[in-house]
Scaffold this motif. Sequence first.
Motif, PDB file in Angstrom:
ATOM      1  N   GLN A  64      -4.901  -0.252   5.098  1.00  0.00           N
ATOM      2  CA  GLN A  64      -3.959  -1.151   5.743  1.00  0.00           C
ATOM      3  C   GLN A  64      -3.786  -0.830   7.222  1.00  0.00           C
ATOM      4  O   GLN A  64      -3.734  -1.735   8.060  1.00  0.00           O
ATOM      5  CB  GLN A  64      -2.602  -1.068   5.052  1.00  0.00           C
ATOM      6  N   ALA A  65      -3.695   0.460   7.554  1.00  0.00           N
ATOM      7  CA  ALA A  65      -3.249   0.856   8.894  1.00  0.00           C
ATOM      8  C   ALA A  65      -4.355   0.977   9.932  1.00  0.00           C
ATOM      9  O   ALA A  65      -4.151   0.632  11.101  1.00  0.00           O
ATOM     10  CB  ALA A  65      -2.496   2.183   8.799  1.00  0.00           C
ATOM     11  N   LEU A  66      -5.522   1.491   9.554  1.00  0.00           N
ATOM     12  CA  LEU A  66      -6.535   1.815  10.549  1.00  0.00           C
ATOM     13  C   LEU A  66      -7.000   0.622  11.390  1.00  0.00           C
ATOM     14  O   LEU A  66      -7.221   0.781  12.591  1.00  0.00           O
ATOM     15  CB  LEU A  66      -7.735   2.493   9.876  1.00  0.00           C
ATOM     16  N   PRO A  67      -7.166  -0.555  10.812  1.00  0.00           N
ATOM     17  CA  PRO A  67      -7.645  -1.667  11.651  1.00  0.00           C
ATOM     18  C   PRO A  67      -6.693  -2.054  12.787  1.00  0.00           C
ATOM     19  O   PRO A  67      -7.129  -2.641  13.780  1.00  0.00           O
ATOM     20  CB  PRO A  67      -7.787  -2.818  10.647  1.00  0.00           C
ATOM     21  N   THR A  68      -5.408  -1.729  12.667  1.00  0.00           N
ATOM     22  CA  THR A  68      -4.452  -2.166  13.687  1.00  0.00           C
ATOM     23  C   THR A  68      -3.759  -1.020  14.418  1.00  0.00           C
ATOM     24  O   THR A  68      -3.155  -1.244  15.467  1.00  0.00           O
ATOM     25  CB  THR A  68      -3.362  -3.050  13.047  1.00  0.00           C
ATOM     26  N   SER A  69      -3.828   0.202  13.903  1.00  0.00           N
ATOM     27  CA  SER A  69      -3.130   1.321  14.538  1.00  0.00           C
ATOM     28  C   SER A  69      -3.872   1.763  15.791  1.00  0.00           C
ATOM     29  O   SER A  69      -5.099   1.689  15.870  1.00  0.00           O
ATOM     30  CB  SER A  69      -2.979   2.493  13.566  1.00  0.00           C
ATOM     31  N   SER A  70      -3.101   2.248  16.772  1.00  0.00           N
ATOM     32  CA  SER A  70      -3.710   2.690  18.030  1.00  0.00           C
ATOM     33  C   SER A  70      -3.717   4.206  18.168  1.00  0.00           C
ATOM     34  O   SER A  70      -4.579   4.768  18.846  1.00  0.00           O
ATOM     35  CB  SER A  70      -2.960   2.077  19.211  1.00  0.00           C
TER      36      SER A  70
ATOM     37  N   ALA B 263       0.849  -1.195   0.000  1.00  0.00           N
ATOM     38  CA  ALA B 263       0.000   0.000   0.000  1.00  0.00           C
ATOM     39  C   ALA B 263       0.881   1.240   0.000  1.00  0.00           C
ATOM     40  O   ALA B 263       1.848   1.343   0.758  1.00  0.00           O
ATOM     41  CB  ALA B 263      -0.908  -0.004   1.231  1.00  0.00           C
ATOM     42  N   GLY B 264       0.541   2.199  -0.871  1.00  0.00           N
ATOM     43  CA  GLY B 264       1.317   3.421  -0.997  1.00  0.00           C
ATOM     44  C   GLY B 264       2.243   3.438  -2.193  1.00  0.00           C
ATOM     45  O   GLY B 264       2.738   4.498  -2.568  1.00  0.00           O
ATOM     46  N   GLN B 265       2.485   2.285  -2.819  1.00  0.00           N
ATOM     47  CA  GLN B 265       3.365   2.244  -3.983  1.00  0.00           C
ATOM     48  C   GLN B 265       2.611   2.606  -5.261  1.00  0.00           C
ATOM     49  O   GLN B 265       1.378   2.729  -5.262  1.00  0.00           O
ATOM     50  CB  GLN B 265       4.008   0.862  -4.112  1.00  0.00           C
ATOM     51  N   TYR B 266       3.356   2.747  -6.354  1.00  0.00           N
ATOM     52  CA  TYR B 266       2.747   3.134  -7.617  1.00  0.00           C
ATOM     53  C   TYR B 266       3.325   2.313  -8.757  1.00  0.00           C
ATOM     54  O   TYR B 266       4.312   1.580  -8.601  1.00  0.00           O
ATOM     55  CB  TYR B 266       2.931   4.630  -7.876  1.00  0.00           C
TER      56      TYR B 266
END
Length: 369
Positions: free
Chosen positions: A146-152, A46-49
């Motif tokens: 990618q990040a929201l489900p696991t980031s605190s 995620a974030g690549q192009y």
Amino acid sequence: MSSQLTETIPSNVQTAILEEAVYLNPDVVRIRLRLKSGNGRLIYSAGQYLALHILESQFRCYSMVHDYEPDKPLELHVRLYPGGLFSEWIRQRANSKLLSSNIPVELRLSGPYGQCIWKSPCLPGATTVMLATGTGIAPIWALLEQALPTSSGHVILYWGGQVPQDLYHSGPLRGLEKAFPHFHFVPVMRDPIPGWTGRVGTVEQCAASDHPELRQSRVYACGSPSMVQAAAALLIKNCGLDEDHFHADPFEHPVSSQKAPSEDPTLNLFVRTPQGREEKVHARTGISLMTALSESGHTQGICGGRAACGNCRVKLGNHRALLLVEQTKSERRLLASFEDALPEHRLSCQIALTRELDELRVEISTPSL
């Protein structure tokens, strides 16, 4: 186009079928691509192009909108420009019956490229700031998925435009706010407009105002190169952001590689191709090594010379040259990400040709991120 430029297309090009082209607003089209059977997979973060190759030496770069999922189509957001080569091609197919015919519409693509990928917060619970303009929301959305489900920690996104319809993905972003209480979306208009009651200014100015202390934070910036440059300068200087915690891939469309008349002194380069041939190249001083290699049909800088893709990586054969040309921090970081990294590897876009580099020996490297 000159036939000598055919070799500049990267070796990792694959063929994809255009499955969908739908307008998201008058200037942005969502396209979905599926790799042609037998091409394998394009595995990315995620974030690549990727780069879409239109003609022999013409390409455009677009970020994937979603994190990698096997067997799912690739989704890209394409901004349309008046008279643009790829823009006009897409306009003819957007919302048209051309895609429903029995004749597949094929595109060539290469990648993935880029290092603007999710990193763990510097400290548990630290705030993450995201900045986007225009279709820069595409890689940001992939990172959020990618990040929201696991980031605190808190994740705050500033997305800027000229008019409200520029923020074409606002509905799904509001949905993320409801699903993840630690995420907040801040829409921003560049200038005051009638009826707008939200934030006004640049996204980096709004972020700096809201977060004057960013020493323990990470910042992700995707969008226009001018915004990315301004954001890095402002947040590092005024908010204490660590340079290594600013993540961006500010790629630009490359300029034409046509040689311009010049009275600058010339030098000789000895170039070894991936096929093992050694060729002598005459180059002028004052340009980058990547430009010289592009003009001679040996390589192609996907990111426009911003040390973001690694496609222009070379191996320097003269140890003296390694001492003459100092590496930047961004170059060191990108080169270290290659599995076959060597001390002699450099990004040719970061090397300015001077008389001291006459008779430099260069070996073209194939991407292997």
